[in-house]
Design an enzyme around this catalytic site. Structure first.
Site, PDB file in Angstrom:
ATOM      1  N   ARG A  99       0.835  -1.209   0.000  1.00 26.59           N
ATOM      2  CA  ARG A  99       0.000   0.000   0.000  1.00 26.59           C
ATOM      3  C   ARG A  99       0.870   1.260   0.000  1.00 26.59           C
ATOM      4  O   ARG A  99       0.576   2.237  -0.680  1.00 26.59           O
ATOM      5  CB  ARG A  99      -0.958  -0.014   1.201  1.00 26.59           C
ATOM      6  CG  ARG A  99      -2.001  -1.116   1.069  1.00 26.59           C
ATOM      7  CD  ARG A  99      -3.012  -1.080   2.181  1.00 26.59           C
ATOM      8  NE  ARG A  99      -3.803   0.144   2.179  1.00 26.59           N
ATOM      9  CZ  ARG A  99      -4.564   0.540   3.195  1.00 26.59           C
ATOM     10  NH1 ARG A  99      -4.632  -0.167   4.293  1.00 26.59           N
ATOM     11  NH2 ARG A  99      -5.258   1.653   3.106  1.00 26.59           N
TER      12      ARG A  99
ATOM     13  N   ASN B 172      -8.005   9.748   6.084  1.00 31.24           N
ATOM     14  CA  ASN B 172      -7.158   9.014   5.153  1.00 31.24           C
ATOM     15  C   ASN B 172      -5.802   8.725   5.775  1.00 31.24           C
ATOM     16  O   ASN B 172      -5.265   9.544   6.522  1.00 31.24           O
ATOM     17  CB  ASN B 172      -6.982   9.814   3.854  1.00 31.24           C
ATOM     18  CG  ASN B 172      -8.313  10.019   3.148  1.00 31.24           C
ATOM     19  OD1 ASN B 172      -9.261   9.282   3.397  1.00 31.24           O
ATOM     20  ND2 ASN B 172      -8.387  11.012   2.280  1.00 31.24           N
TER      21      ASN B 172
ATOM     22  N   HIS C  26      -7.097   8.553  11.722  1.00 30.88           N
ATOM     23  CA  HIS C  26      -6.922   7.094  11.565  1.00 30.88           C
ATOM     24  C   HIS C  26      -5.450   6.723  11.385  1.00 30.88           C
ATOM     25  O   HIS C  26      -5.139   5.649  10.882  1.00 30.88           O
ATOM     26  CB  HIS C  26      -7.772   6.574  10.396  1.00 30.88           C
ATOM     27  CG  HIS C  26      -9.247   6.613  10.697  1.00 30.88           C
ATOM     28  ND1 HIS C  26     -10.220   6.432   9.746  1.00 30.88           N
ATOM     29  CD2 HIS C  26      -9.913   6.800  11.863  1.00 30.88           C
ATOM     30  CE1 HIS C  26     -11.426   6.529  10.319  1.00 30.88           C
ATOM     31  NE2 HIS C  26     -11.253   6.755  11.593  1.00 30.88           N
TER      32      HIS C  26
ATOM     33  N   CYS D 248       7.155  -0.993  22.393  1.00 27.57           N
ATOM     34  CA  CYS D 248       7.526   0.202  23.174  1.00 27.57           C
ATOM     35  C   CYS D 248       6.943   1.486  22.578  1.00 27.57           C
ATOM     36  O   CYS D 248       7.010   2.544  23.196  1.00 27.57           O
ATOM     37  CB  CYS D 248       9.039   0.314  23.313  1.00 27.57           C
ATOM     38  SG  CYS D 248       9.892   0.778  21.788  1.00 27.57           S
TER      39      CYS D 248
ATOM     40  N   CYS E 143      12.519  -3.709  16.366  1.00 29.66           N
ATOM     41  CA  CYS E 143      12.860  -2.524  17.182  1.00 29.66           C
ATOM     42  C   CYS E 143      14.008  -2.908  18.117  1.00 29.66           C
ATOM     43  O   CYS E 143      14.199  -4.086  18.433  1.00 29.66           O
ATOM     44  CB  CYS E 143      11.631  -2.099  17.982  1.00 29.66           C
ATOM     45  SG  CYS E 143      11.913  -0.651  19.028  1.00 29.66           S
TER      46      CYS E 143
ATOM     47  N   THR F  47     -16.445  11.765   2.294  1.00 31.03           N
ATOM     48  CA  THR F  47     -16.575  10.735   3.329  1.00 31.03           C
ATOM     49  C   THR F  47     -18.014  10.225   3.370  1.00 31.03           C
ATOM     50  O   THR F  47     -18.953  11.000   3.238  1.00 31.03           O
ATOM     51  CB  THR F  47     -16.103  11.229   4.718  1.00 31.03           C
ATOM     52  OG1 THR F  47     -16.297  10.179   5.668  1.00 31.03           O
ATOM     53  CG2 THR F  47     -16.823  12.477   5.182  1.00 31.03           C
TER      54      THR F  47
ATOM     55  N   PRO G 129     -20.136  13.590  -4.578  1.00 30.42           N
ATOM     56  CA  PRO G 129     -21.041  13.370  -5.714  1.00 30.42           C
ATOM     57  C   PRO G 129     -22.271  12.537  -5.337  1.00 30.42           C
ATOM     58  O   PRO G 129     -23.272  12.557  -6.051  1.00 30.42           O
ATOM     59  CB  PRO G 129     -20.166  12.647  -6.748  1.00 30.42           C
ATOM     60  CG  PRO G 129     -18.950  12.196  -6.035  1.00 30.42           C
ATOM     61  CD  PRO G 129     -18.802  13.013  -4.791  1.00 30.42           C
TER      62      PRO G 129
ATOM     63  N   ALA H 111     -14.317  16.277  -5.287  1.00 29.07           N
ATOM     64  CA  ALA H 111     -13.383  17.116  -4.530  1.00 29.07           C
ATOM     65  C   ALA H 111     -12.485  17.935  -5.462  1.00 29.07           C
ATOM     66  O   ALA H 111     -12.262  19.129  -5.234  1.00 29.07           O
ATOM     67  CB  ALA H 111     -12.519  16.228  -3.632  1.00 29.07           C
TER      68      ALA H 111
HETATM   69  N1  APR Z   1     -14.895  13.493  -4.598  1.00 33.61           N
HETATM   70  C1  APR Z   1     -15.608  13.550  -3.446  1.00 33.61           C
HETATM   71  N2  APR Z   1     -16.191  12.451  -2.889  1.00 33.61           N
HETATM   72  C2  APR Z   1     -16.049  11.282  -3.528  1.00 33.61           C
HETATM   73  C3  APR Z   1     -15.326  11.149  -4.729  1.00 33.61           C
HETATM   74  C4  APR Z   1     -14.727  12.320  -5.258  1.00 33.61           C
HETATM   75  N3  APR Z   1     -14.011  12.284  -6.385  1.00 33.61           N
HETATM   76  N4  APR Z   1     -15.359   9.845  -5.106  1.00 33.61           N
HETATM   77  C5  APR Z   1     -16.057   9.192  -4.168  1.00 33.61           C
HETATM   78  N5  APR Z   1     -16.487  10.057  -3.215  1.00 33.61           N
HETATM   79  C6  APR Z   1     -17.256   9.768  -2.004  1.00 33.61           C
HETATM   80  C7  APR Z   1     -18.174   8.580  -2.074  1.00 33.61           C
HETATM   81  O1  APR Z   1     -19.438   8.977  -2.625  1.00 33.61           O
HETATM   82  C8  APR Z   1     -18.266   8.167  -0.616  1.00 33.61           C
HETATM   83  O2  APR Z   1     -19.333   8.849   0.034  1.00 33.61           O
HETATM   84  O3  APR Z   1     -16.310   9.426  -0.998  1.00 33.61           O
HETATM   85  C9  APR Z   1     -16.942   8.637  -0.008  1.00 33.61           C
HETATM   86  C10 APR Z   1     -15.981   7.526   0.361  1.00 33.61           C
HETATM   87  O4  APR Z   1     -16.539   6.768   1.399  1.00 33.61           O
HETATM   88  P1  APR Z   1     -15.723   5.604   2.135  1.00 33.61           P
HETATM   89  O5  APR Z   1     -15.070   4.725   1.115  1.00 33.61           O
HETATM   90  O6  APR Z   1     -16.632   4.978   3.131  1.00 33.61           O
HETATM   91  O7  APR Z   1     -14.524   6.385   2.838  1.00 33.61           O
HETATM   92  P2  APR Z   1     -14.430   7.089   4.246  1.00 33.61           P
HETATM   93  O8  APR Z   1     -15.675   7.833   4.562  1.00 33.61           O
HETATM   94  O9  APR Z   1     -13.145   7.828   4.236  1.00 33.61           O
HETATM   95  O10 APR Z   1     -14.292   5.830   5.208  1.00 33.61           O
HETATM   96  C11 APR Z   1     -14.020   6.049   6.554  1.00 33.61           C
HETATM   97  O11 APR Z   1     -13.516   3.700   6.882  1.00 33.61           O
HETATM   98  O12 APR Z   1     -12.464   2.183   5.486  1.00 33.61           O
HETATM   99  C12 APR Z   1     -12.417   2.804   6.736  1.00 33.61           C
HETATM  100  O13 APR Z   1     -10.681   3.599   8.101  1.00 33.61           O
HETATM  101  C13 APR Z   1     -11.167   3.630   6.789  1.00 33.61           C
HETATM  102  O14 APR Z   1     -10.846   5.990   7.051  1.00 33.61           O
HETATM  103  C14 APR Z   1     -11.676   5.040   6.470  1.00 33.61           C
HETATM  104  C15 APR Z   1     -13.059   5.023   7.092  1.00 33.61           C
END
Ligand code: APR
Length: 247
Positions: A72, A103, A120, A131, A152, A192, A218, A235
């Site tokens: 990753r 993220n 996160h 440690c 470590c 998110t 979106p 975004a």
């Molecule tokens: N611009 C804006 N939003 C977008 C885009 C884009 N180009 N592409 C996708 N999205 C939106 C999707 O519609 C969705 O609502 O981003 C969101 C992504 O959602 P998740 O995949 O659930 O991500 P996130 O909310 O960051 O997840 C939270 O869950 O997987 C765990 O720990 C991990 O930090 C993460 C947490």
């Protein structure tokens, strides 16, 4: 983009002194960051990320988990911040903009944002599992599906500095994120889904403290109903447009 919601967002932001931006996976989507599931190609296809990203997997098979995170990290080195990350960084040079991200990538920082709160954790902030000492680790594509994690000095193993499923969020980071939610006039949610708590509770905290809540996504999300303004755009399109309108 002819979007009345963008104009409303700009208007609300103009009258704000402090803005907190909470970003999720959608923020990095246009950089081509593979999601949790996309990363499972080739020899990784047989593994479920939900079981790899756990303290139990680390105890059972640390070399497997370490190799997966090395992959990753290597994948992330091959991508660049997008215009959305850059817009947030530029905006913070002229206004009190505070970033909180879910993220584990480093794209906000690479775009020039300083003082990002990583609720996160981070793929790059490795630490000893015994440690807690910080370790710098080179991101290198693993040769196979098992690579022993570095040792470590204390005899413990170096682990990725991310929050695994079932783990607590880093206390200081979450306290700072909460403070940023409480202190802002506008709380901007970007990319998110709002399903993973406690981070998804931050907009509710901001709302309770009187902030205007704006969503850039979106798609509709679990948080959309709690937002004052919803911008249905990505975004990397909406953020540069908003930031340039504020100039
Ligand atoms: N611009 C804006 N939003 C977008 C885009 C884009 N180009 N592409 C996708 N999205 C939106 C999707 O519609 C969705 O609502 O981003 C969101 C992504 O959602 P998740 O995949 O659930 O991500 P996130 O909310 O960051 O997840 C939270 O869950 O997987 C765990 O720990 C991990 O930090 C993460 C947490």
């Amino acid at each position: 983009m002819s979007n009345a919601a963008i104009s409303q967002a700009v208007e609300a932001i103009r009258s704000a002194t402090t803005i907190t931006v909470l970003t999720g996976a959608g923020m990095s989507a246009e950089s081509g960051v593979p999601t949790f599931r996309d990363v499972q190609t080739g020899l990784w296809a047989k593994y479920d990320p939900m079981t790899l990203a756990t303290p139990e997997a680390w105890e059972d098979d640390p070399a497997l988990v370490w190799a997966w995170y090395q992959r990753r990290r290597a994948m992330l080195q091959a991508v660049e911040p997008n215009d959305g990350h850059r817009a947030v960084a530029e905006w913070a040079s002229t206004a009190d903009v505070r970033v909180v991200t879910q993220n584990v990538d480093d794209l906000h920082e690479r775009a020039g944002s300083t003082d990002v709160v990583n609720v996160h954790g981070s793929l790059f902030a490795c630490r000893c599992d015994t440690c807690g000492r910080h370790h710098e680790v080179e991101a290198r594509e693993p040769d196979g599906e098992r690579v022993d994690p570095p040792a470590c000095e204390c005899g413990g193993r170096v682990r990725p500095g991310v929050v695994w499923f079932g783990e607590m969020l880093p206390q200081n980071a979450f306290a700072e994120a909460t403070a940023r939610a409480e202190a802002c006039d506008v709380f901007l949610l970007v990319g998110t889904s709002g399903v993973v708590y406690p981070a998804a509770g931050l907009p509710h905290i901001a709302r309770g403290a009187g902030a205007t809540i704006i969503e850039i996504n979106p798609q509709e999300t679990d948080l959309s109903d709690a937002c004052d303004i919803t911008v249905r755009a990505t975004a990397a399109t909406a953020l540069p447009e908003i930031v340039s309108a504020l100039r």
